[in-house]
Design a protein around this motif. Structure first.
Motif, short mmCIF file in Angstrom:
data_model
loop_
_atom_site.label_atom_id
_atom_site.label_comp_id
_atom_site.label_asym_id
_atom_site.label_seq_id
_atom_site.Cartn_x
_atom_site.Cartn_y
_atom_site.Cartn_z
N TRP A 173 61.23 -8.47 7.71
CA TRP A 173 61.65 -8.39 9.05
C TRP A 173 63.01 -8.61 9.12
O TRP A 173 63.63 -8.98 8.46
CB TRP A 173 60.76 -9.66 9.63
N TYR A 178 59.08 -13.09 10.81
CA TYR A 178 58.81 -12.29 11.96
C TYR A 178 59.21 -12.94 13.36
O TYR A 178 58.71 -14.31 13.29
CB TYR A 178 57.42 -12.08 11.97
N ASP A 182 61.76 -8.51 16.15
CA ASP A 182 60.75 -7.54 15.58
C ASP A 182 60.10 -6.78 16.82
O ASP A 182 59.85 -5.79 16.73
CB ASP A 182 60.16 -7.97 14.37
N PHE A 216 54.53 -3.49 11.06
CA PHE A 216 54.53 -4.21 12.50
C PHE A 216 53.24 -3.60 13.06
O PHE A 216 52.42 -4.49 13.57
CB PHE A 216 55.73 -3.41 13.17
#
Ligand SMILES: N[C@@H](CCC(=O)N[C@@H](CS)C(=O)NCC(=O)O)C(=O)O
Length: 232
Positions: A173, A178, A182, A216
């Motif tokens: 990330w 994360y 992102d 993602f």
């Protein structure tokens, strides 16, 4: 005390669930940032489709919430001091939601600024530049004979993608764990396909970016957020 019905936008887009966060958006890269964040954070919300035409985003009801006349915008009936709060600009909304839940914004002050700098990189760089690339490559601007605007945004998009590609080397990330950075960046990278601009920006030669977007899009919350509110 202010209530949700004091927000004029609720007259045009009425709340069926006034206790939930009201999201006014369309499933564009800027719009889905917020639906993805709401899904990831497990916050109850109600999504209202606001099409991009002037009759909607430039209407008196919509501009009462966002004077800039652009999606996304939210009203949280349970704002910081307990009364409703309205917020526009996707970056500000992401920070607000992350602060509200204490999630996806780094677990230390230093990590928080790491996330915020990459979020701002998207807001000030990737978003505006890729948006212009879309205009000059796919939409009305593609008919302009002068090649300079097209070349300018193609080369700026390539440069920005190079920054992301290098940052993702050895990382899953963009800013450690994360995060909302992102949620802001990946939808814009994914939009290059919609613009038909992947080849011109050198997407096939960006393995870290490609793996990042795939990673993602695999997230269950992202799958829902990407199509919320539905286009049709
Ligand atoms: N900086 C704004 C940009 C928002 C934006 O550009 N929204 C577009 C859709 S992606 C929009 O509403 N366009 C309609 C218009 O400009 O009339 C944000 O991140 O919230």
């Amino acid at each position: 005390m202010t209530t949700l019905s004091d927000f004029p936008i609720t007259a045009r887009w009425p709340a069926a669930h006034p206790d939930r966060i009201q999201l006014y958006a369309f499933p564009t890269p800027n719009g889905v940032k917020v639906s993805i964040a709401l899904e990831e954070m497990g916050l109850p919300y109600e999504a209202h489709k606001v099409p991009l035409g002037d009759a909607f985003v430039k209407s008196a009801e919509f501009t009462s919430l966002n004077p800039n006349g652009k999606i996304p915008a939210i009203v949280d009936p349970d704002g910081p001091d307990g009364s409703p709060v309205g917020i526009f600009e996707s970056g500000a909304i992401l920070i607000y939601l992350a602060d509200k839940t204490g999630r996806f914004i780094g677990s230390t002050p230093a990590a928080r600024y790491e996330v915020l700098q990459w979020l701002m990189f998207q807001m000030g760089g990737i978003g505006p530049m890729f948006g212009q690339l879309g205009f000059f490559w796919k939409f009305a601007g593609s008919e302009i004979e002068d090649p300079r605007p097209r070349e300018r945004y193609v080369s700026e998009a390539r440069r920005l993608l190079g920054v992301v590609e290098r940052q993702l080397e050895g990382r899953e990330w963009i800013a450690g764990d994360y995060s909302i950075a992102d949620m802001a960046i990946a939808p814009w990278l994914n939009a290059l396909g919609f613009y038909g601009a992947t080849d011109v920006v050198g997407w096939p030669e960006l393995p870290n970016c490609r793996a990042y977007v795939d990673r993602f899009l695999e997230r269950p919350a992202v799958k829902i957020g990407m199509v919320t509110p539905p286009r049709d």
